[in-house]
Scaffold this active site. Structure first.
Site, short mmCIF file in Angstrom:
data_model
loop_
_atom_site.label_atom_id
_atom_site.label_comp_id
_atom_site.label_asym_id
_atom_site.label_seq_id
_atom_site.Cartn_x
_atom_site.Cartn_y
_atom_site.Cartn_z
CD GLU A 121 -3.15 -0.97 2.09
OE1 GLU A 121 -3.20 0.05 2.80
OE2 GLU A 121 -3.96 -1.89 2.18
N GLY A 122 1.89 1.26 -0.81
CA GLY A 122 2.81 2.38 -0.89
C GLY A 122 4.04 2.12 -0.05
#
Length: 801
Positions: free
Chosen positions: A502-503
């Site tokens: 997620e990043g």
């Protein structure tokens, strides 16, 4: 002379702060400067006359709007346009995603304390609390994490069945579609509790409830798609996965090479169906090996112009059933021995009708914006919750182990080196859970704070890594030997998963937090950029002029406030009620003003090239993050009723945050060109750097608090799974702690007798029996001591094979 000029500049800043760059403000500034210059006796009459002329010219230039626009704003607007880097559609959609919440006040240098403290407290309704206490507790009790990760490499069939039957996949799906319809706060609490028992189960539950088909359908799906899929997803009849990342597109997800072409084909026995032919290759997809419904991200092309004039339609999202011809799915990755399902998926010449696009034809090409909007909220739920749950378990077990385990005839938790680790575990756990609760409340209010979600995702996972490393150091050999009785090893092994997904955290810190925050939340920058894109030249000039000089006034105001607050250490600033936290509110306000000032300094220095100065951006991201996290700590303390027992943990967390804010600002100043860096430093730290890490006395106080059962320790670790069964490793440790404290007076009696040569046995069990024989202890006390010895032995032993 220097002192006089310094005071003069300060007075000008105050004037501009009050009157906001109007002609009146500049006249007032001129009067102030005139007063101070005239008071300097060493200035000659000729010099004073030149000064008057220059001052009059300056007042005319900046105080008369038409003149100012023509001679100042117009050339600056032209230069601003040249320095502004081009922004792609996907970059702009990512920047525009989500909402701006409390962080706006930090970029202004004016934290909105009333807004923060009056935001709703983190509470659950009866049905949510019941689910947490009953179904979630039952699921935790069923979990065999060692069997899942070492033997089966999968969750047990009983756990899979329980998750489906009790609708754990439908936490966020509304009741009208058969889901539980829980709040974000409840969703977060369930994930945190599961994570305190098993990372594998927590991930299996959180992925379908976070960014994926269900969330996208709720926000963007057609009514037909919602009716078809949401009930089946809630009941676990469909297992979803979401395929974004591929071999050539990781953090740069917008560069995906997976593509679809609009064409006509055969589907479900029908000919000439208008649809999309897809080819893709994805990897790292959680639940892909068992998924029945694939959410796919791809770039869509329309070479035959079947949907319109454009040939490239943009990034698009579609739902693809697993049994669709050409879909390949089922192989697995092994993410650090975690048992949750994760693997690749690919498709070759897969044909789907257009109604498989999420949201239908109207949503074609809108996929990236849809993703960014959902990620703005989703990133703030699952990973922070799982990190908080794991950190609470580590705080609970490390403090108990440090009290039970003895070396050199005293608990290891009494050694200052271990005390430092216990205090850090407690402070970071308190801070991360406070941020989790606050952010979940914001989401429940309807916010989608993209910047804050990046902050909490980054820091929850990074501080989780610090805490698990500290816990491993405290446990020593107990932590490194894997087996059914090791409650640390898998957490230590798998913490990088949350840091990566997620990043990736490296890019989140260096590019996203401050970069997106300043573009969205700065009170003037967005207006200045918007003016450069205005097609009407005169309107563009008027808008830019207003924004530019408002920005100048704003920067001067913050310069004056930063200096004043630095000289006074924030004393005298108005704060919310509460003697315990008054100074912390003042110090955060001081640093918020300094952050706003330094934001404008680096914007003026680097302009559109700021993205290339990732070190500067990362340090400002640290300042912004610590301001938010520290504010969450103060909010939590207020919501909990300002319990006196929690004060040492609050103090540790706040002093640590203030120190790291100071260090991050110092890092920014150190990397500016020397004259500018010196000038800015004189404003930010006029009396030097005064903050230090929490002192040893406070560290000792926090460590002692952690090693004693009580309300502070219970509040810090609330919401985790704690087995009462001594057959469970954590349950045995809890019983051993209570037994150790209960038997401590008896142990002291035996130790005193041994040193007085009244007892001769070296072995602890033999010594207990000898003490009973000579009447030093009775039979019940001997039984207590023997049981205490057995419990302590059980918790310090490790598995062997």
């Amino acid at each position: 002379m220097l002192v006089v000029m310094f005071i003069a500049v300060f007075a000008v800043c105050l004037a501009l702060a009050i009157f906001r760059a109007s002609l009146l403000s500049w006249l007032l500034a001129a009067v102030v400067l005139e007063f101070f210059v005239a008071s300097e006796s060493r200035i000659s009459a000729e010099t004073l006359q030149v000064f008057h002329i220059l001052l009059a010219v300056l007042v005319a230039l900046v105080g008369i709007s038409p003149l100012r626009r023509a001679l100042i704003s117009r050339p600056i607007l032209h230069a601003f346009r040249l320095r502004l880097p081009p922004t792609s559609v996907t970059e702009q959609e990512a920047l525009d995603a989500g909402t701006i919440w409390w962080e706006r006040g930090l970029f202004k240098g004016h934290p909105e304390w009333d807004q923060l403290l009056h935001s709703p407290q983190s509470t659950l309704i009866d049905a949510e609390q019941s689910f947490l206490d009953q179904e979630t507790e039952q699921l935790c009790a069923m979990i065999d994490d060692w069997g899942d990760t070492h033997i089966r490499h999968d969750l047990s069939p009983e756990v899979w069945r329980f998750i489906r039957e009790h609708r754990f996949f439908g936490l966020s799906i509304p009741k009208e579609y058969g889901g539980l319809g829980f709040s974000v706060q409840a969703h977060s609490a369930v994930i945190a509790k599961l994570a305190s028992r098993s990372t594998s189960v927590a991930v299996t539950v959180m992925v379908p409830n976070a960014l994926g088909p269900a969330e996208l359908l709720l926000h963007y799906g057609t009514p037909q798609q919602r009716e078809k899929y949401l009930p089946r997803l809630a009941q676990g009849l469909e297992i979803p996965c979401f395929a974004l990342t591929g071999p050539w597109a990781g953090s740069d997800a917008a560069s995906i090479s997976d593509a679809g072409v609009v064409c006509r084909g055969c589907f479900g026995g029908e000919e000439n169906v208008l649809g999309i032919r897809l080819n893709w290759e994805k990897r790292y997809i959680t639940l892909a090996p068992v998924a029945t419904l694939l959410g796919l991200v791809f770039k869509l092309h329309d070479p035959e112009h079947l949907l319109g004039e454009d040939e490239y339609l943009g990034i698009t999202l579609a739902l693809i059933p697993r049994d669709t011809l050409g879909v390949e799915i089922g192989r697995r990755h092994n993410p650090l021995d975690a048992a949750f399902m994760n693997g690749p998926t690919s498709g070759r010449d897969v044909f789907i009708p257009l109604d498989h696009v999420i949201g239908g034809v109207e949503r074609v090409g809108q996929g990236w914006r849809m993703l960014m909007e959902c990620l703005a909220a989703g990133r703030a739920i699952s990973l922070p919750a799982s990190a908080a749950g794991g950190m609470k378990l580590l705080a609970r077990t490390s403090s108990a182990y440090a009290r039970v385990r003895q070396q050199f005839k005293q608990p290891i938790g009494r050694f200052e080196g271990v005390e430092a680790l216990l205090a850090r575990i407690a402070g970071h756990t308190y801070l991360v859970d406070a941020a989790r609760r606050l952010t979940a409340s914001a989401l429940d209010m309807g916010e989608k704070p993209s910047v804050i979600s990046a902050i909490i995702k980054y820091h929850a996972t990074e501080l989780g890594r610090v805490v698990v490393n500290d816990a491993m150091d405290i446990h020593g050999g107990k932590g490194i030997c894997l087996g059914p009785n090791n409650y640390l090893g898998r957490l230590h092994q798998q913490i990088p998963i949350g840091i990566t997904v997620e990043g990736a955290n490296i890019l989140t810190r260096s590019l996203m937090i401050f970069g997106q925050g300043v573009l969205r939340s700065h009170p003037y920058l967005h207006q200045e950029i918007a003016a450069t894109r205005e097609t009407d030249p005169q309107q563009a000039l008027r808008d830019f002029d207003a924004a530019l000089f408002g920005h100048c006034s704003f920067a001067m105001s913050n310069a004056a406030r930063t200096l004043l607050f630095g000289l006074t250490a924030g004393r005298g600033l108005p704060t919310p009620p509460g003697r315990e936290t008054r100074r912390y509110f003042q110090q955060l306000t001081r640093f918020a003003a300094a952050f706003a000032l330094m934001t404008d300094v680096v914007l003026a220095l680097f302009g559109g090239q700021l993205r290339r100065h990732e070190g500067i951006s990362a340090r400002l991201a640290d300042v912004l993050s610590q301001l938010y996290l520290a504010a969450a700590v103060l909010k939590r303390f207020e919501d909990d009723g300002r319990p006196a027992e929690d004060q040492p943990v609050l103090d540790w967390a706040m002093q640590d945050a203030l120190f790291h804010i100071q260090q991050a600002l110092d890092g920014v100043l150190h990397n500016l060109p020397r004259p500018l860096g010196w000038a800015a430093r004189s404003l930010v730290f006029p009396l030097g750097r005064r903050f230090a890490l929490p002192p040893d006395a406070l560290v000792h106080q926090v460590a002692e608090l952690m090693m004693q059962p009580g309300p502070a320790r219970d509040r810090l670790t609330a919401g985790i799974y704690l087995a009462s069964d001594e057959g469970d490793a954590v349950g045995a440790l809890e019983q051993a702690l209570l037994s150790t404290l209960r038997c401590e007076p008896l142990q002291h009696r035996l130790d005193a007798a041994f040193h007085a040569d009244k007892l001769g046995a070296a072995n602890e069990i033999e010594r207990i029996r000898e003490a009973q024989r000579i009447g030093l202890i009775d039979a019940d006390e001997a039984s207590q001591l023997e049981r205490d010895h057995a419990l302590r032995r059980k918790v310090i032993m490790v598995d062997d094979f």
